[in-house]
Design a protein around this motif. Structure first.
Motif, PDB file in Angstrom:
ATOM      1  N   GLN A   1      -7.645  16.268 -77.688  1.00  0.00           N
ATOM      2  CA  GLN A   1      -8.069  14.677 -77.448  1.00  0.00           C
ATOM      3  C   GLN A   1      -8.101  14.914 -75.869  1.00  0.00           C
ATOM      4  O   GLN A   1      -7.231  15.809 -75.088  1.00  0.00           O
ATOM      5  N   LEU A   2      -8.728  14.073 -75.139  1.00  0.00           N
ATOM      6  CA  LEU A   2      -8.985  14.059 -73.909  1.00  0.00           C
ATOM      7  C   LEU A   2      -8.057  12.734 -73.227  1.00  0.00           C
ATOM      8  O   LEU A   2      -8.472  11.661 -73.648  1.00  0.00           O
ATOM      9  N   MET A   3      -7.366  12.861 -72.385  1.00  0.00           N
ATOM     10  CA  MET A   3      -6.675  11.646 -71.537  1.00  0.00           C
ATOM     11  C   MET A   3      -7.334  11.712 -70.185  1.00  0.00           C
ATOM     12  O   MET A   3      -7.220  12.638 -69.275  1.00  0.00           O
ATOM     13  N   ILE A   4      -7.756  10.492 -69.666  1.00  0.00           N
ATOM     14  CA  ILE A   4      -8.620  10.516 -68.437  1.00  0.00           C
ATOM     15  C   ILE A   4      -7.536   9.793 -67.431  1.00  0.00           C
ATOM     16  O   ILE A   4      -6.920   8.609 -68.030  1.00  0.00           O
ATOM     17  N   SER A   5      -7.614  10.334 -66.136  1.00  0.00           N
ATOM     18  CA  SER A   5      -6.932   9.391 -65.169  1.00  0.00           C
ATOM     19  C   SER A   5      -7.745   9.659 -63.951  1.00  0.00           C
ATOM     20  O   SER A   5      -8.485  10.375 -63.624  1.00  0.00           O
TER      21      SER A   5
ATOM     22  N   ASP B   1      -8.621   1.782 -67.451  1.00  0.00           N
ATOM     23  CA  ASP B   1      -7.900   2.590 -66.790  1.00  0.00           C
ATOM     24  C   ASP B   1      -6.897   2.006 -65.772  1.00  0.00           C
ATOM     25  O   ASP B   1      -5.693   2.237 -65.748  1.00  0.00           O
TER      26      ASP B   1
ATOM     27  N   ARG C   1      -2.715   1.677 -65.995  1.00  0.00           N
ATOM     28  CA  ARG C   1      -1.675   2.276 -65.224  1.00  0.00           C
ATOM     29  C   ARG C   1      -0.879   1.110 -64.694  1.00  0.00           C
ATOM     30  O   ARG C   1       0.487   1.499 -64.518  1.00  0.00           O
TER      31      ARG C   1
ATOM     32  N   LEU D   1      -4.255   6.411 -70.588  1.00  0.00           N
ATOM     33  CA  LEU D   1      -5.280   6.022 -71.282  1.00  0.00           C
ATOM     34  C   LEU D   1      -5.938   7.272 -71.739  1.00  0.00           C
ATOM     35  O   LEU D   1      -6.210   8.352 -71.148  1.00  0.00           O
ATOM     36  N   MET D   2      -6.371   7.320 -73.197  1.00  0.00           N
ATOM     37  CA  MET D   2      -6.946   8.438 -73.789  1.00  0.00           C
ATOM     38  C   MET D   2      -8.274   7.791 -74.426  1.00  0.00           C
ATOM     39  O   MET D   2      -8.405   6.959 -75.002  1.00  0.00           O
TER      40      MET D   2
END
Lengths: 340, 340
Positions: free
Chosen positions: A92-96, B83, B87, B93-94
DNA sequence: TTGTAAGCGTTATCAC
DNA sequence: GTGATAACGCTTACAA
């Protein structure tokens, strides 16, 4: 409460270890018991608890992706490529977004994702010592996107922008007979801008063309400031018979629009080219000559490298280079060559 | 191995429970011991293990965001808003895209994020029973973005597109004196397209204007197909004195470009308007009249709703409506009114 | 105010 | 081939 491994065990009349075996290495358990366990799992809708699992295995199957910001076509494409490949590989991808003017904590927490990511891909577009230090102390595997950290062992995927930028400037000089080229970059601390600028200087030097003090601008990669700059300068540029080489498509689009606003024809009076080959490049009138950057491949490759290192922690650090490529459309005026 | 709570306890000469207290409810521990523990934490760089924590608290502080796909300005903005707010509220966030032609498992796994997300925001742009069933069985809190599931209790954030679309069509009819309007939508199963089409029909009906069989097209929200459609139709549309109302900016941009390609002037010969107010709307020549959709607010609000429900699981389901708003620029030709 | 100990749901190591 | 049982790192009664 969610159904646990114990519930399944009870229902199937086996011990929890057997259930665990069925979940993980199904082949080492007797076919009949396995069938029984499997149907219990199905009936109860059992799904292993990730936290318990993570606690044992030290693995979450989550990857982090940290980008400078989340604006615009470029990053979307990187995300898209990364997400797709991650799913293919079972992650799975977690974005920041590593918010600008970072206090350090922000970036660190973004990068380590509160500690639940197995690895992280970080795109560092600004070169500074602070970022370097933070990243150097990250304890999980990470790959650097579009950059490199000196003295720190890590995988990286970089774009050979030099090649694309050189092709572009050569094209402008050789095929479009440019004598003067104005470079419109992002911030002067920006890694990409520096690379592209270096290529520009290089080719200009080799072609014995001068770069005047008014020929380099530092903007911020956005449309609006470029548009405003264009409004102020295009007439002068036309008089000087200059071409404009913008460090991304958005700024090029802004300048093209400014030219049109001023009644200047692109490319016959002013030639403008961009960089990245986002979808914007295909939406300008005239269609934009630009350098294609494999954005989604960047994301995908980063994920791949990360997964490979996760499988094989001891492998030597690799640096993967992706090619950029000149895309000749109309805004550079080169089609005249064929038309004449 | 990472530093654990036990390491900190040893270093500070206290028990692990004291360390835990310092981490969570610092005020109930003696100031001196707290100071000691805090400095131990700092020196060791201790960060609690999320898995162990999640196991106890049933909470990961991770939110999922599932989008139909990851293409284009629209979704980027949603992600950005989500996002940022996440935060601010202490969540990560995924991201997942619920790949089209879903086999169900994909969506489900995307939505539940392997079980480690506390809640999830799902954007369902296609209306179908399959999606409905899957979502109805999700066990964690979820909010639906831009849609609603009948018979299932859930929070949702929707856009009052009806209002914006009606404003647009009214504007076209009243201020631009349109007699015929061509509607270019996304897929006919698409929720947004349906809403916008309904508003169009409604206003046209009230204005006693006919909608011909050739006046409604279903495309896929992308630039290229719209451009191609435009290439085929613009001349006819000009002859018929028709306006074009596209269901998003990208398609509108395609049609504008096709018109220009055919030597037709926008807006004086053909009026074209879009929807969403992505950055594309400000990059077309002429600037596009469109309906502003608060994309980043959608993301932010979804996250907010999710967090509120996490805090307060029993609160009644809420539906938050965000306004859309007509943005008059140039492509609709209405500026003539002021110019004349 | 602080420490002890019982879980949380898994997997892994042993016996059997 | 299967079942106890000990981790994993944390929170939280409960006891001191």
């Amino acid at each position: 409460m969610a159904v646990s491994i114990e519930d399944v065990a009870k229902k199937a009349n086996v011990s929890i270890s057997t259930v665990s075996r069925v979940m993980n290495r199904r082949n080492i358990v007797n076919v009949d018991t396995r069938k029984r366990v499997e149907s219990a799992i199905r009936e109860l809708g059992y799904r292993p608890n990730v936290f318990a699992r993570g606690l044992m295995l030290q693995k979450s199957c989550v990857l982090g992706l940290v980008l400078p910001n989340l604006h615009g076509e470029f990053y979307t494409e990187v995300i898209r490529g990364a997400d797709f490949r991650a799913r293919e590989l079972g992650y799975q991808l977690m974005i920041s977004s590593a918010v600008k003017n970072d206090d350090g904590n922000t970036l660190l927490s973004a990068v380590s994702g509160h500690g639940l990511v197995d690895g992280v891909a970080v795109m560092v577009s600004e070169v500074n010592a602070h970022t370097h230090d933070i990243l150097a102390n990250v304890s999980i595997p990470f790959v650097v996107l579009d950059g490199h950290l000196d003295g720190v062992k890590h995988d990286s995927v970089v774009i050979d922008q030099r090649y694309g930028a050189e092709s572009m400037v050569c094209h402008l000089v050789d095929n479009c007979h440019a004598k003067r080229i104005v470079f419109v970059g992002g911030l002067d601390t920006n890694f990409d801008t520096r690379e592209r600028l270096a290529a520009y200087r290089d080719v200009m030097g080799k072609a014995k063309l001068k770069i005047g003090p008014e020929d380099i601008y530092y903007l911020d990669y956005q449309y609006e400031p470029a548009y405003k700059l264009g409004l102020k300068r295009v007439e002068q540029w036309v008089q000087d018979d200059a071409c404009v080489f913008a460090a991304n498509d958005e700024m090029a689009a802004g300048i093209i629009d400014a030219a049109i606003e001023r009644g200047i024809s692109v490319p016959s009076e002013l030639r403008v080219v961009g960089f990245d080959d986002t979808r914007i490049a295909q939406m300008t009138r005239p269609r934009m000559t630009t350098v294609h950057v494999p954005m989604s491949s960047m994301g995908a490759s980063a994920v791949e490298l990360l997964c490979r290192r996760l499988d094989e922690p001891k492998r030597p650090a690799t640096r993967l280079t992706l090619q950029s490529e000149l895309i000749v459309r109309v805004s550079c005026g080169a089609v005249d060559r064929f038309g004449s």
